[in-house]
Each structure stands twice: as C-alpha cells, then as structure tokens.
Scaffold this motif. Structure first.
Motif, PDB file in Angstrom:
ATOM      1  N   GLU A 211     -39.061  18.006 -11.854  1.00  0.00           N
ATOM      2  CA  GLU A 211     -39.691  17.890 -13.165  1.00  0.00           C
ATOM      3  C   GLU A 211     -38.816  18.434 -14.293  1.00  0.00           C
ATOM      4  OE1 GLU A 211     -43.476  19.599 -12.291  1.00  0.00           O
ATOM      5  OE2 GLU A 211     -44.140  17.790 -11.245  1.00  0.00           O
ATOM      6  N   ALA A 212     -37.880  19.329 -13.937  1.00  0.00           N
ATOM      7  CA  ALA A 212     -36.932  19.800 -14.951  1.00  0.00           C
ATOM      8  C   ALA A 212     -36.052  18.656 -15.438  1.00  0.00           C
ATOM      9  CB  ALA A 212     -36.066  20.922 -14.382  1.00  0.00           C
ATOM     10  N   ASN A 213     -36.046  17.575 -14.680  1.00  0.00           N
ATOM     11  CA  ASN A 213     -35.242  16.407 -15.068  1.00  0.00           C
ATOM     12  C   ASN A 213     -36.112  15.219 -15.448  1.00  0.00           C
ATOM     13  OD1 ASN A 213     -32.242  17.145 -14.328  1.00  0.00           O
ATOM     14  ND2 ASN A 213     -33.556  17.993 -12.740  1.00  0.00           N
ATOM     15  N   TYR A 217     -38.420  17.849 -23.341  1.00  0.00           N
ATOM     16  CA  TYR A 217     -39.026  18.958 -24.102  1.00  0.00           C
ATOM     17  C   TYR A 217     -38.222  20.240 -23.913  1.00  0.00           C
ATOM     18  CZ  TYR A 217     -43.142  21.813 -25.577  1.00  0.00           C
ATOM     19  OH  TYR A 217     -44.018  22.671 -26.186  1.00  0.00           O
ATOM     20  N   HIS A 218     -37.643  20.419 -22.712  1.00  0.00           N
ATOM     21  CA  HIS A 218     -36.930  21.660 -22.418  1.00  0.00           C
ATOM     22  C   HIS A 218     -35.524  21.716 -23.008  1.00  0.00           C
ATOM     23  CE1 HIS A 218     -35.124  19.031 -19.311  1.00  0.00           C
ATOM     24  NE2 HIS A 218     -34.128  19.881 -19.287  1.00  0.00           N
ATOM     25  N   VAL A 219     -35.035  20.582 -23.470  1.00  0.00           N
ATOM     26  CA  VAL A 219     -33.606  20.496 -23.804  1.00  0.00           C
ATOM     27  C   VAL A 219     -33.149  21.514 -24.856  1.00  0.00           C
ATOM     28  CG1 VAL A 219     -31.851  18.978 -24.837  1.00  0.00           C
ATOM     29  CG2 VAL A 219     -33.259  18.166 -22.927  1.00  0.00           C
ATOM     30  N   ILE A 222     -33.296  25.317 -22.998  1.00  0.00           N
ATOM     31  CA  ILE A 222     -32.428  25.777 -21.908  1.00  0.00           C
ATOM     32  C   ILE A 222     -31.045  25.133 -21.906  1.00  0.00           C
ATOM     33  CG2 ILE A 222     -34.407  26.406 -20.460  1.00  0.00           C
ATOM     34  CD1 ILE A 222     -33.649  24.200 -18.580  1.00  0.00           C
ATOM     35  N   HIS A 223     -30.861  24.129 -22.762  1.00  0.00           N
ATOM     36  CA  HIS A 223     -29.522  23.529 -22.850  1.00  0.00           C
ATOM     37  C   HIS A 223     -28.976  23.576 -24.279  1.00  0.00           C
ATOM     38  CE1 HIS A 223     -30.247  21.768 -18.880  1.00  0.00           C
ATOM     39  NE2 HIS A 223     -31.196  20.986 -19.319  1.00  0.00           N
ATOM     40  N   PRO A 224     -29.098  24.727 -24.986  1.00  0.00           N
ATOM     41  CA  PRO A 224     -28.730  24.690 -26.412  1.00  0.00           C
ATOM     42  C   PRO A 224     -27.284  24.271 -26.668  1.00  0.00           C
ATOM     43  CG  PRO A 224     -28.965  26.959 -25.634  1.00  0.00           C
ATOM     44  CD  PRO A 224     -29.487  26.067 -24.550  1.00  0.00           C
ATOM     45  N   GLU A 347     -28.487  25.345 -15.475  1.00  0.00           N
ATOM     46  CA  GLU A 347     -29.521  25.594 -16.491  1.00  0.00           C
ATOM     47  C   GLU A 347     -30.851  24.986 -16.053  1.00  0.00           C
ATOM     48  OE1 GLU A 347     -26.254  25.623 -20.177  1.00  0.00           O
ATOM     49  OE2 GLU A 347     -27.630  23.922 -19.970  1.00  0.00           O
ATOM     50  N   ASP A 348     -30.802  23.765 -15.527  1.00  0.00           N
ATOM     51  CA  ASP A 348     -32.044  23.085 -15.136  1.00  0.00           C
ATOM     52  C   ASP A 348     -32.749  23.763 -13.969  1.00  0.00           C
ATOM     53  OD1 ASP A 348     -32.383  20.937 -16.912  1.00  0.00           O
ATOM     54  OD2 ASP A 348     -30.837  19.776 -15.887  1.00  0.00           O
ATOM     55  N   THR A 349     -31.993  24.383 -13.079  1.00  0.00           N
ATOM     56  CA  THR A 349     -32.601  24.917 -11.858  1.00  0.00           C
ATOM     57  C   THR A 349     -32.903  26.416 -11.948  1.00  0.00           C
ATOM     58  OG1 THR A 349     -30.374  25.222 -10.947  1.00  0.00           O
ATOM     59  CG2 THR A 349     -31.524  23.210 -10.326  1.00  0.00           C
TER      60      THR A 349
HETATM   61 FE   LIG Z   1     -32.312  19.519 -18.298  1.00  0.00          FE
END
Ligand SMILES: [Fe+2]
Ligand code: FES
Length: 418
Positions: A211-213, A217-219, A222-224, A347-349
């Motif tokens: 679901e992180a992929n 919304y998370h971008v 957690i991926h600034p 970052e995603d995990t």
């Molecule tokens: Fe991501």
C-alpha cells in the motif's frame, strides 16, 4: 495505446484534481478498512485460499528459461511450481510434486534437461508433465501412466512475461488485464529483457508494504528529496479498473528524463514507442493482487509483494528494459546488485514493521482512507468479491461503496470537466 483524446482528457483531469476543493461529486466516503485484515489469521487464510489461488501472478521472464528444456523453480506463491520451456516453444507450469510419492521432481533452482526425472525412484516426465518412464514398471499392477502426470498450473504469457494462475476456472490473462493490455502495448512487453530481479524480506503484512506504493498521498512526507520534486501529487489522476486493478498518472514538473526520483543511466536504450504521458508523467499501474509498476520510456520495473506468513512478506523487485551496454544493467530498485534497497524503497518500507505492531495492538481498529488513497479501497473491494463476501466474517469485510460508475471506462469526473 493512448489516443490524443485520452491524453487530452487526462490533462484536463489533472487540472480538475488540482483545482477541486473536495472529493468529486458522487465519490463516496470510504468506511474504515478493519485492521483485522492485516493481522487476523482468518483473513490471511481467506487470502491464501482465494486471492492467491484465483489471480494471475507474475512468475518468470522468458530470459530465465530461454531455450527448450530450460526450467526454473518458482515458489513465491507458497506452492511448489516448476516452469518449463517446452520443445514446441510453449511455456508450461507444473506442480513440482512427483506423482509417485511426492518428492520434488526438480531440485535445482534452474537448469536445462530433456526430461524431468525424479531423483527418489527415477520416474521421468516430459516438458508437458506427462509421465514417460517408470523403473520396474512390471511391479505396478493395473497402472495407467496417462493419469499420473505432473499436475498443470495455468500458465500464459504477456510478451516476455510468464504469468501463472492456480485456478482452472480463471479468465484468460488478457481478459484479466482488460483495457490495461491495450494501454501496455506502447511499452513493448514482447521486447523487454530482464535486467535484474531481487527479493527482500520485510517484517510486515504484505499489504502494508504494497500500500505504500498504491497512493501518492505519502510522497511529500516521506520522499521530500527523492520522488516529490518529480511528482506533482495534487495533479495525480487515479483510474480504477475491473478486477481490482488501478492506475495513477501524475505529471513530472521537472526533468522529462527522470522517473519520479529514480535516476536511470542515460546509456540505456529507450522504449521508442512509449507515449507522451509515459515520458512526461509518472504512470504507474497496480495489477491485482500484488504488482505495482511505474512504466516509462526507460523501463518496465514491477515490484511484487508476496505473503510470508501473516506478519512477514517478501518484496520482489524487477527491472526490464529493451537493451543496455555491457556492465550497465539497469536496476531501478536496488544498490549493489540486489543486496540493498535503493533510497526510494528504503523510504517506502521504513514504517512497515511499526505499522504491523500498531495493527496488532488494541490501539488501532481501522484505516480511514482519503479520496487520494481510493486505489487501496478499490483493491480491498475486489479482494472481498473474489473471496466471496459471505465467506468473510462481518467484522473483517469492507463495504462495497465504490460503485461501477467509478470503474473505467466510466468516470463521473469527466462530466465535471469544462
Ligand atoms: Fe513511495
Ligand atoms: S517419489 Fe518420485 S519417483 Fe518416487
């Protein structure tokens, strides 16, 4: 292929998404996803019995079994399977379970052989799984070899990719993909070569990792510095397809040559037929149940998620590309040739294990999802329909609130354009 009209509509939808002040008219509030779906053994069992038995699953690339007689073991879905490239060019998937006393017929990870011979008592099978030879056959009374072959698993190709399905009644792979098969034509799955394939163990339920992929919304959070500068998440357009598949397309405001934060060596050849959207946006597909892949002019790089018990999973990373120079094998997702995850996937995990502990605690009951995360909800609705809603304990179900009117080619947003 995307037509100019498709592209124009997508561009308008991007502006629509950026400008809207609330979810689109008619889009439902999404009820909480019960936390039990990530931690309850009853739900895990239902997934194993239905989702993993009835879905088409990516198992192999033809480069791994390039010639007749080549075979490889494949056990990612928990069942022992051997995939064989037969004399006639077909690729077959067979249970790797000898029909005598169940020994594995193939024990090496990969090989090439004229027949598949069990090492326990020497029964041998051809590449279609037919039983051809038995030692001391005179000692078996009334024995019919023809019904003692290796049991077959459904196996179909999409270009160079080999998919398997454990359900004899499943639709064909092309029916399963639906309109996605057409949209993927421009990426030339029949020409892509396998550059890298690696697998990583994670300490969380497989859906938490996947679901992180499955949302953007998370971008920004957690991926600034990696994905965010190359992905305009406010302009992201989600599309929901039948069978639980989904797609996101978000414009890349910066370099046209970058795929959301992942630098691909400019030395590799491009997929020449990749279209305008692939070149100027992040275009990523979720294929039910466990495939996520951003497709671009550079690569076809699916990430796959496999359960490994209820609270562990394996994340498999692939990179496929048309061609590359010696020593420059593209690998979007790993460092040191598959030993470590790349920065974006780290970052995603990063929260997976902690989220798993939260879900197991009494402090967490359900997941409220936003419109931006609708693909996750859509996936869950499709999973419940595949399992059979009545087979699921009531407290573990999701409600079927996203209606057919939101499933491609239907799209109520289009009426709101102009
Ligand atoms: Fe991501
Ligand atoms: S178990 Fe394979 S030949 Fe006996």
């Amino acid at each position: 292929m995307m037509t100019p009209e498709n592209i124009q509509t997508l561009r308008k939808l991007m502006e629509f998404e950026a400008a809207r002040k609330e979810p689109p008219v008619g889009f439902p509030a999404l009820p909480d996803i019960p936390a039990g779906r990530y931690v309850d053994p009853r739900f895990h069992k239902l997934e194993l019995d239905h989702v993993w038995r009835k879905s088409w699953l990516l198992a192999a690339h033809i480069d791994e079994i390039p010639e007749p007689g080549c075979f490889m073991l494949w056990e990612n879905a928990g069942q022992p399977v051997v995939i064989v490239h037969a004399e006639d060019g077909a690729v077959n998937a067979l249970y790797n379970t000898c029909s005598h006393r169940g020994a594995p017929v193939v024990t090496e990870q990969r090989g090439q052989s004229r027949s598949l011979t069990c090492q326990y008592h020497g029964w041998s099978y051809d590449h279609e799984g037919e039983l051809r030879g038995i030692r001391d056959a005179q000692d078996f009374r009334d024995f019919d070899k023809s019904c003692r072959g290796l049991k077959a698993v459904r196996c179909e190709r999409f270009g160079n990719l080999v998919f398997v399905n454990f359900d004899a009644d499943a639709p064909t792979l092309l029916e399963w993909l639906g309109p996605i098969a057409d949209e993927w034509e421009e990426f030339q799955f029949g020409s892509c070569r396998l550059a890298s394939r690696a697998i990583f163990d994670l300490d969380c339920n497989w859906k938490i990792a996947m679901e992180a992929n499955t949302e953007v919304y998370h971008v920004p959070c957690i991926h600034p510095n990696t994905v965010a500068p190359n992905l305009d998440h406010r302009r992201n357009v989600n599309t929901l397809y039948h069978n639980g598949h989904g797609r996101m397309i978000a414009p890349n405001p910066k370099a046209k040559s970058k795929l959301a934060g992942l630098d691909l060596s400019s030395e590799i050849a491009e997929i020449e037929t990749a279209g305008e959207i692939a070149r100027s946006c992040t275009q990523s597909y979720g294929l039910f149940p466990n495939w996520v892949s951003p497709l671009s002019q550079f690569a076809i790089p699916p990430i796959l998620f496999w359960p490994n018990g209820i609270d562990k999973c394996r994340m498999e990373t692939w990179t496929m590309a048309p061609q590359w120079q010696d020593g420059m094998k593209p690998d979007l997702w790993t460092e040191n040739e598959g030993k470590e995850l790349c920065q974006v996937l780290l970052e995603d995990t990063q929260f997976g294990e902690k989220i798993q502990r939260s879900m197991e605690s009494n402090g967490f009951e359900g997941v409220p999802l936003s419109y931006q995360e609708a693909r996750i909800y859509h996936w869950n609705q499709a999973a419940d329909r595949m399992i059979g809603i009545d087979n699921i304990p009531e407290e573990l179900r999701v409600q079927q609130v996203i209606g057919e009117e939101w499933i491609y080619p239907n799209d109520p947003r289009i009426a709101e354009l102009d």
